[in-house]
Design a protein around this motif. Sequence first.
Motif, PDB file in Angstrom:
ATOM      1  N   SER A   1       1.621   4.678   4.955  1.00 36.32           N
ATOM      2  CA  SER A   1       1.044   4.810   3.932  1.00 36.32           C
ATOM      3  C   SER A   1       1.025   6.223   3.779  1.00 36.32           C
ATOM      4  O   SER A   1       0.979   6.455   2.155  1.00 36.32           O
TER       5      SER A   1
ATOM      6  N   LEU B   1       0.352  -1.316   0.088  1.00 34.03           N
ATOM      7  CA  LEU B   1       0.148   0.173   0.202  1.00 34.03           C
ATOM      8  C   LEU B   1       1.038   0.864   0.269  1.00 34.03           C
ATOM      9  O   LEU B   1       0.357   2.266  -0.950  1.00 34.03           O
TER      10      LEU B   1
ATOM     11  N   LEU C   1      -5.156  -3.534  -5.393  1.00 30.25           N
ATOM     12  CA  LEU C   1      -4.284  -2.497  -5.370  1.00 30.25           C
ATOM     13  C   LEU C   1      -3.885  -2.239  -5.808  1.00 30.25           C
ATOM     14  O   LEU C   1      -3.109  -0.961  -6.829  1.00 30.25           O
TER      15      LEU C   1
END
Length: 415
Positions: free
Chosen positions: A363, A239, A302
């Motif tokens: 992140s 991420l 993702l």
Amino acid sequence: MSHPQKTDAGRDAPPRTHVLTDPAFLRLWIGSTASGLATWAMPFILGLAVLDGSLTAVGLGVLLATRTTGFLVSLPLGGLLADRFSRRSVVLWAGLTAALATPVMAAGVEASALVLAAVAATAVGAGQGACRPAFQALTAEVVDEPRRQRANAALTVSVRVTTLVAPAVTALLSTTLDTSALLLVTAALWAVAALAPPGEARTRPGSAAPEPWSPVADFADGLREARRHPWFLAGLGALTAVIATGYSATGVLLPVVSRDTFGTETVLAGAMTAYTAGALAGALVIGRWRPSAQGWTSLCGLALYGFAPLSLLVPVSPWTVVAAYVLAGIGIELFNVPWFTAAQREVAPDKLARVSSLDFLFSYGLAPVGLALIAPAAQAVGTDTVLAVCAALCFLAPAAAALAPGAKRFSARTA
């Protein structure tokens, strides 16, 4: 005919209601949505202040930078406090801090006192940052495990709707209110965020008798808990890579491609709208969908973000860019909702806020670094090279994370 459920103590409990009709969750949702509206409206309001001359462009940069600094510094502290003390109290005081600091910032902007406004903006950011891990952990206490994925989907839908609604509502209000009045509206929203959420359980599941508080020891304990879940570390790494590269590259280079390749800013507006629309669709889908290999499905989602920089690298048509951003939006929520739900399920309840703060800190904390480096990198090696590298990392990082133990289901438990 529905039968009453049994609690851990064997007593009858009322039948489980739909999460959207649960008064406790609705209060939590209202508080989270109010904080989101206040957060997203503030940069737009300060931008309007630049347009009307009450704030310079340099002042705008200073206020946004100090707010971000307060946010990042308070994230780990908010996680520590929310695990040690009442999470409801952390939300209350964090929200009130932002609510009380906002009028001070408005007064600083009105009086051209940039230092005062910057200090207040730091406090607003600190309140925002402390709320994030506390809200995340409070969700796990308010909502039982079978309903959490739908609850997290409802929370993320409010975030996406907020990104669409906040600028539009702010623009509408600006026709009758000045900058200071608009900032006071966000202060009222922060007060709602502070006061709306419900209370929490008196005894936190998995918590032991309280020991003397040592922030350093508690933070180290949170790090140990995070390391106990290899899938979490791998997913967080993926991420972080996607946000720091793909998200940053498209944020900086999308306006350039829209102007230089297509000769219009319409592609920029269309792509950002498409991303939000895709995220809304993804949140609605994942609120009901329970894939067996949920972790791998989420990581595939993702990886879809890689199509965003790829569409700018090979801009066949504006519709290609728009379609790529729809895919990226869908994918980010196919990842986010199961990711939050898995952390609430797998992480020890008394360490959840600390682990959540690490999630947000790494992140989103590295995103400004990526944003700052993308433009110089594009000037040094070329826009196409930067886009190609970012697209490759967006595809490869989730693929590598999928190899971690427990990544298939975001759990160390066997099916």
